[in-house]
Every structure is written in structure tokens, then in C-alpha cells.
Design an enzyme around this catalytic site. Structure first.
Site, PDB file in Angstrom:
ATOM      1  N   GLY A  54     -56.272  13.664  -9.653  1.00  0.00           N
ATOM      2  CA  GLY A  54     -55.772  13.605  -8.494  1.00  0.00           C
ATOM      3  C   GLY A  54     -56.695  13.828  -7.398  1.00  0.00           C
ATOM      4  O   GLY A  54     -57.775  14.104  -7.521  1.00  0.00           O
ATOM      5  N   CYS A  81     -60.089  15.327 -15.240  1.00  0.00           N
ATOM      6  CA  CYS A  81     -60.253  15.363 -13.906  1.00  0.00           C
ATOM      7  C   CYS A  81     -59.775  16.631 -13.241  1.00  0.00           C
ATOM      8  O   CYS A  81     -59.931  17.789 -13.484  1.00  0.00           O
ATOM      9  CB  CYS A  81     -60.298  14.371 -13.262  1.00  0.00           C
ATOM     10  SG  CYS A  81     -61.440  14.064 -11.817  1.00  0.00           S
ATOM     11  N   TYR A  82     -59.102  16.365 -11.990  1.00  0.00           N
ATOM     12  CA  TYR A  82     -58.292  17.416 -11.389  1.00  0.00           C
ATOM     13  C   TYR A  82     -57.488  18.224 -12.361  1.00  0.00           C
ATOM     14  O   TYR A  82     -57.328  19.333 -12.115  1.00  0.00           O
ATOM     15  CB  TYR A  82     -57.506  16.912 -10.435  1.00  0.00           C
ATOM     16  CG  TYR A  82     -56.470  17.792  -9.464  1.00  0.00           C
ATOM     17  CD1 TYR A  82     -57.196  18.384  -8.229  1.00  0.00           C
ATOM     18  CD2 TYR A  82     -55.577  18.430  -9.865  1.00  0.00           C
ATOM     19  CE1 TYR A  82     -56.429  19.250  -7.559  1.00  0.00           C
ATOM     20  CE2 TYR A  82     -54.657  19.210  -9.323  1.00  0.00           C
ATOM     21  CZ  TYR A  82     -55.265  19.593  -8.108  1.00  0.00           C
ATOM     22  OH  TYR A  82     -54.616  20.650  -7.426  1.00  0.00           O
ATOM     23  N   HIS A 168     -62.928  10.148 -16.790  1.00  0.00           N
ATOM     24  CA  HIS A 168     -61.673   9.340 -17.008  1.00  0.00           C
ATOM     25  C   HIS A 168     -61.624   8.436 -18.191  1.00  0.00           C
ATOM     26  O   HIS A 168     -62.071   7.411 -18.280  1.00  0.00           O
ATOM     27  CB  HIS A 168     -61.521   8.468 -15.831  1.00  0.00           C
ATOM     28  CG  HIS A 168     -61.076   9.174 -14.700  1.00  0.00           C
ATOM     29  ND1 HIS A 168     -59.763   9.598 -14.093  1.00  0.00           N
ATOM     30  CD2 HIS A 168     -61.788   9.600 -13.650  1.00  0.00           C
ATOM     31  CE1 HIS A 168     -59.991  10.370 -12.934  1.00  0.00           C
ATOM     32  NE2 HIS A 168     -61.161  10.470 -12.744  1.00  0.00           N
ATOM     33  N   GLU A 170     -58.864   7.121 -19.502  1.00  0.00           N
ATOM     34  CA  GLU A 170     -58.024   6.043 -19.456  1.00  0.00           C
ATOM     35  C   GLU A 170     -58.593   4.690 -18.912  1.00  0.00           C
ATOM     36  O   GLU A 170     -58.055   3.787 -19.015  1.00  0.00           O
ATOM     37  CB  GLU A 170     -56.914   6.543 -18.703  1.00  0.00           C
ATOM     38  CG  GLU A 170     -57.150   6.855 -17.153  1.00  0.00           C
ATOM     39  CD  GLU A 170     -57.761   8.093 -16.624  1.00  0.00           C
ATOM     40  OE1 GLU A 170     -58.358   8.834 -17.710  1.00  0.00           O
ATOM     41  OE2 GLU A 170     -57.667   8.637 -15.494  1.00  0.00           O
ATOM     42  N   ASP A 226     -38.440 -10.402 -17.051  1.00  0.00           N
ATOM     43  CA  ASP A 226     -37.640  -9.141 -17.012  1.00  0.00           C
ATOM     44  C   ASP A 226     -36.187  -9.247 -17.305  1.00  0.00           C
ATOM     45  O   ASP A 226     -35.550  -8.612 -18.039  1.00  0.00           O
ATOM     46  CB  ASP A 226     -37.986  -8.453 -15.824  1.00  0.00           C
ATOM     47  CG  ASP A 226     -39.243  -8.192 -15.454  1.00  0.00           C
ATOM     48  OD1 ASP A 226     -40.148  -8.263 -16.476  1.00  0.00           O
ATOM     49  OD2 ASP A 226     -39.727  -7.864 -14.105  1.00  0.00           O
ATOM     50  N   LYS A 368     -44.537  -3.629 -18.117  1.00  0.00           N
ATOM     51  CA  LYS A 368     -44.501  -5.244 -18.003  1.00  0.00           C
ATOM     52  C   LYS A 368     -44.965  -5.591 -19.526  1.00  0.00           C
ATOM     53  O   LYS A 368     -44.282  -6.503 -20.205  1.00  0.00           O
ATOM     54  CB  LYS A 368     -45.227  -5.979 -16.883  1.00  0.00           C
ATOM     55  CG  LYS A 368     -45.005  -7.433 -16.941  1.00  0.00           C
ATOM     56  CD  LYS A 368     -43.810  -7.583 -15.895  1.00  0.00           C
ATOM     57  CE  LYS A 368     -43.591  -8.936 -15.528  1.00  0.00           C
ATOM     58  NZ  LYS A 368     -42.531  -9.281 -14.578  1.00  0.00           N
TER      59      LYS A 368
END
Ligand code: XMP
Length: 512
Positions: A54, A81-82, A168, A170, A226, A368
Site C-alpha cells: 500500500g 511490503c506494507y 513483491h 506477485e 463475457d 477475464k
């Protein structure tokens, strides 16, 4: 019971990326606001909790913080992180502005006995982005990884099953990030890989069947991935009690209406009503040149046509919408209040909020790429599963100025050539959108012995992650050459082809 990870959102730009990485490991996860109470979290029975990064500093007044009881629940926790700094401070450690901040790629080393780094080489590249650092560890924690400028790059408290990473895992720049996250999911949280396309379809169908009961449902099918996947899931659950309405507003691309009819009516035997509303739309658009006025007219007319059709069907209680998880998360954070109730986001054909149906939204939990995966599993052809985004107002916002049958015909042919050449050369891989535009000016050319005065066709092809920013695609010259030659030879009314080489911003992807 299925494994479930909760991701606490502290406002990181990567929160959704974390969620996608977890889902890619075939583990179900949900994003929750940091203000969620410990009781609410316990009620969700998570297998593990990930705390996002964050933008704030943990020592700032009013910095986002977690219900402290969550840290005592005994559920495995990974702070990123945060998230790690928050845990460190909440448990009695010290976080300060770092003497040496670290942004970008850096080399990480780790101890060889932490479960988090199992299978990760002793030195590897990770992505750092922080101004603060954990300077003193809370009791019982130890450092399990470090870099040149970040001595506390990962921490662990084995007994309490709490881990933290300053980098990070990710993001793609972290070489072994996937492995690190999977170690947390599988080894710390003992998750099983039970979130698969097959299991999602099964659960979703059961859920829809229960929700709809013996009632009927209607769906505005656009031919996009979708609404197509949403419709197929509902059809699987309630069969012929679903009616789909496809509105042909005359602003579609070449053969688009035909493909939708072939796939859904003939292949999937769907109850499909194709409404030829071309006259209605083109009549109202005649002489309208303002882009927003075009959008407004098309949006309103779409609702009218859809409501007329739904009224003809009689007693229909449910409306199917292809709302995605990213819409749900975004409309929750768009309220600006973390923890605000998550609102439903109406995104199919711009149907109004006060529509009198109850909503069925089978894609509300999905990203998606998961929708695409499910589409493939359900047997949808690539034409639909891989379809590039196409704006609701269709070709009307790709024709600058007056929209009429003649100009639509020109654009449709030019656009079909652009798509055909880009796809057959394989240059569409990695492109976000690629299409043609018809401007409202003409220029002089020469054809045989004759002078021509005709429209140019503009080719637009862009690379983008989310349509917020975009770069123009470096298409091979041979592809551009074939597009140009074919358009001027095959499309009457066009005597020149130009390529749009503008980024977004300052331009937009569409021309209107
Ligand atoms: P722009 O042109 O703003 O487009 O860079 C960003 C993305 O949004 C799509 N787009 C629309 N989609 N209705 C839609 O459903 C619209 O009115 C509309 N306008 C733009 C565009 O195709 C691109 O992907």
C-alpha cells in the site's frame, strides 16, 4: 471444503495482481477491505491471508491497519511490503524510513531453511519498491532473506505461521515470485489446487439453478466473451428457460451478427432472438456527428429495444449480466471508502440501474482470463473466446461525422481487411485492439487515368494492459503494406491508408 485465501487490500496497485497469481495456482481467493473485522474474516473460514502492499507509511497518523485479532487467529499470514511492515509494527517491531531505499530489481539471498524459499535458488532477482524498512523485528521473528540495501527483506515466525516479504512476489520482475507464493499457499496454508475451470462451471451452474428456481431469465447477448460465457452457464443451469436477445443495431463488424447466430442458435441450440433494429438506430443517428450524442442515442435505443423484446416474452424475472470480479472490486474502491459495500456494476449494453429484473451474475467472482478459460472449456469457438474488446456503440464511434449505410459499408470492409491481415500473419498476438477508422475528410488520389477524391482509412493497432494507457503496435511493414494494398484495391471509396502512431495519452484508443 475448498481452499480459500483472503487478500486484504491496503491500497496497492498490485492487489488484483496478487489475486490473479493465487487463482493461477488454482486456489480460490477474494479481496477484502483492510477494515474487515476479525469476526467477518473468521466467518469466511480462510485457509490463509495475504496482506497487500500500500502507498502509506505504517507510522503515519491514520495509516490503514488491520483488526489486531486477525493476527491471533492462527490462520497463516503473508504480509507483502506494507503488509509486512504493518505486521512487524503491530506485533511490537520497529518500522522507519529506510536509510537506503530500494526501487526496482535487486538481488535477494535467503536462508536455506525457510519454507517460503523452498526451491528458490540461493540468489535471485526480486522487485522492490519501498521507502520504509523493518528496522527491529518483533519478538519471535527471524530474518529469512536480505538484499544489499534491505537487510530485512523477508521475515518469519514459524510457530505463529506468519511470514512477511519486503519485495513483491506477485510481479513478473520477481524471478521466482510464483514459487514463493505457491510455497505460502501449498506449504504454509496446505491449500489444494481445487479452483479449476471444471469445478467453477459445476459450482456456478448449481448456484444459478438454485437462484433462478423455476423462473425464466433473459440475457442481452453481445457476442463478446463475457455475455457469451454468462449466457452459456445460465443455459446449462436452466436450459430453454433462458432467452437471449441479440440486438443488431447495424453498427457491427462484418459477419458479426452471423457468427453469433451460428454459434448460439445452431451450435448451442440457444433460445436466441436476433433483433434487426438497424433502421431504428440508423434513423436516430442520421445527421448526428457529436461522439457523446451518438453514444447517448445508441445507449437509449438499446435499452428500448431490449425492453420491448423482454416485454414480449412475458413473465421473466431474471436478467443475466456478465459483470466481472474486476468490475466488482473497482466499483467498491471507486466509492473511495475502504470497506464500503460492494455495489453491483451494470456493464452489459448499459442497461439502467432501475431495470425491474433481479440480476444473475455468474462471472462476479471471475477475472477475464478465467472467463476465457471457462469459455474454452464450454466449447466456445476462438472467434468469441479471443475476441478483442469492441465498444458497445460499435462502428458509430469509428466513423467520424455522419453515420450512414454507405459509410458503414466502407468501414466494415476496410476493418475486415485489417483484422484478416493482422490475424493471418500472427501479428495479433499481444495486441489489445486492432481495427479501422473512417475519418470525415477526403483527399485526392489517382487510379488508372482518373483522379479520385475519396476517404482515407485509418489503421489503429495498440498494445495495452487495461485500456487506461496504450502504445501503438510496431506492426511489421509487410503487414501494413498488405493492409494498404488490399484496402485501396478492394474497398471502393477509399484511396489512401494511414497508420495511427499515437500513444494514449494524449490520444485515446478510439477516435471518438
Ligand atoms: P478510449 O478510446 O477511451 O477507449 O481509449 C478505451 C477502451 O474502451 C473502449 N470504449 C468503449 N467501450 N462503450 C464501450 O463499451 C463505449 O462507448 C466505449 N468507448 C471506448 C475502447 O474500445 C477501448 O478498449
Amino acid at each position: 471444503m475448498k481452499s480459500k485465501i483472503l487478500i486484504v487490500d491496503f491500497g496497492s496497485q498490485y492487489t488484483q495482481v496478487i489475486a490473479r497469481r493465487v487463482r493461477e495456482a488454482n486456489v480460490y481467493c477474494e479481496i477484502i477491505p483492510y477494515s474487515a473485522s476479525a469476526e467477518a474474516v473468521r466467518g469466511m473460514a480462510p485457509s490463509g491471508i495475504i496482506l497487500s502492499g500500500g502507498p502509506a507509511s505504517v507510522y503515519q497518523q491514520g495509516a490503514p491497519s488491520l483488526d489486531p485479532k486477525i493476527l491471533d487467529m492462527g490462520v497463516p499470514i503473508l504480509g507483502i511490503c506494507y503488509g509486512m511492515q504493518h505486521v512487524a509494527r503491530a506485533l511490537g517491531g520497529e518500522v522507519r524510513k529506510a536509510d537506503r531505499q530500494e526501487f526496482g530489481r535487486t538481488e535477494l539471498e535467503h536462508t536455506d531453511d525457510s519454507l517460503l524459499f523452498d526451491g528458490v535458488p540461493p540468489a535471485s532477482r526480486v522487485w522492490m519498491s519501498h521507502g520504509d524498512s523493518v528496522e527491529e523485528l518483533p519478538a519471535g521473528f527471524r530474518v529469512v532473506a536480505w538484499s544489499a540495501n534491505t537487510p530485512v527483506a523477508a521475515i518469519e515466525h514459524r510457530e505463529r505461521r506468519i511470514w512477511g516479504v519486503q519485495f513483491h512476489p506477485e510481479v513478473a520482475h520477481t524471478e521466482h515470485g510464483k514459487r514463493i507464493l505457491e510455497n505460502f499457499l501449498m506449504k504454509a496454508c496446505s491449500c489444494s489446487r481445487d479452483w479449476t475451470a471444471g469445478s467453477v462451471i459445476e459450482e456456478s451452474v448449481a448456484h444459478i439453478a438454485k437462484q433462478v428456481g423455476d423462473e425464466r431469465a433473459v440475457c442481452a447477448l453481445s457476442g463478446g466473451v463475457d455475455s457469451s460465457v454468462a449466457a452459456l452457464l445460465v443455459q446449462k443451469a436452466i436450459g430453454a428457460r433462458l432467452t437471449c436477445v441479440f440486438v443488431d443495431h447495424g453498427l457491427l463488424r462484418k459477419e458479426e451478427a452471423q457468427v453469433v447466430e451460428d454459434v448460439f442458435k445452431r451450435h448451442f441450440h440457444m433460445n436466441l432472438i436476433v433483433v434487426d433494429a438497424q433502421e431504428r438506430f440508423l434513423g436516430r443517428l442520421s445527421g448526428v456527428v457529436d461522439p457523446e450524442a451518438k453514444r447517448k442515442i445508441i445507449g437509449e435505443e438499446f435499452i428500448r429495444v431490449f425492453e420491448d423484446e423482454a416485454a414480449k416474452l412475458g413473465n421473466v424475472h431474471f436478467l443475466v449480466q456478465g459483470t466481472l470480479y474486476s468490475d466488482v472490486v473497482e466499483s467498491a474502491s471507486a466509492t473511495g471508502r475502504p470497506g464500503a459495500a460492494i455495489k453491483s456494476h451494470h456493464n452489459v449494453g448499459g442497461l439502467p440501474e432501475d431495470i425491474k429484473f433481479e440480476l444473475v451474475e455468474p462471472l462476479r467472482d471471475l477475472f477475464k482470463d478465467e472467463v476465457r478459460q471457462i469459455g474454452r472449456e464450454l466449447g466456445l469457438p476462438a472467434q468469441i473466446v479471443e475476441r478483442q474488446p469492441f465498444p458497445g456503440p460499435g462502428l458509430a464511434v469509428r466513423i467520424i461525422g455522419d453515420v450512414n449505410r454507405e459509410r458503414l459499408g466502407i468501414l466494415r470492409e476496410a476493418d475486415a481487411i485489417v483484422r484478416d491481415e493482422i490475424e493471418s500473419s500472427g501479428a495479433n498476438r499481444g495486441l489489445w485492439q486492432y481495427f479501422a477508422i473512417l475519418p470525415a475528410m477526403r483527399s485526392v488520389g489517382v487510379m488508372g487515368d482518373f483522379r479520385t477524391y475519396a476517404y482515407p482509412a485509418v489503421v489503429r493497432a495498440v498494445i495495452s494492459e487495461d485500456a487506461m494507457t496504450a502504445d501503438w503496435a510496431r506492426l511489421p511493414y509487410e503487414v501494413l503494406d498488405r493492409i494498404s494494398t488490399r484496402i485501396v484495391n478492394e474497398v471502393p471509396g477509399v484511396n489512401r491508408v494511414v497508420y495511427d502512431i499515437t500513444t494514449k495519452p494524449p490520444a485515446t484508443i478510439e477516435w471518438e
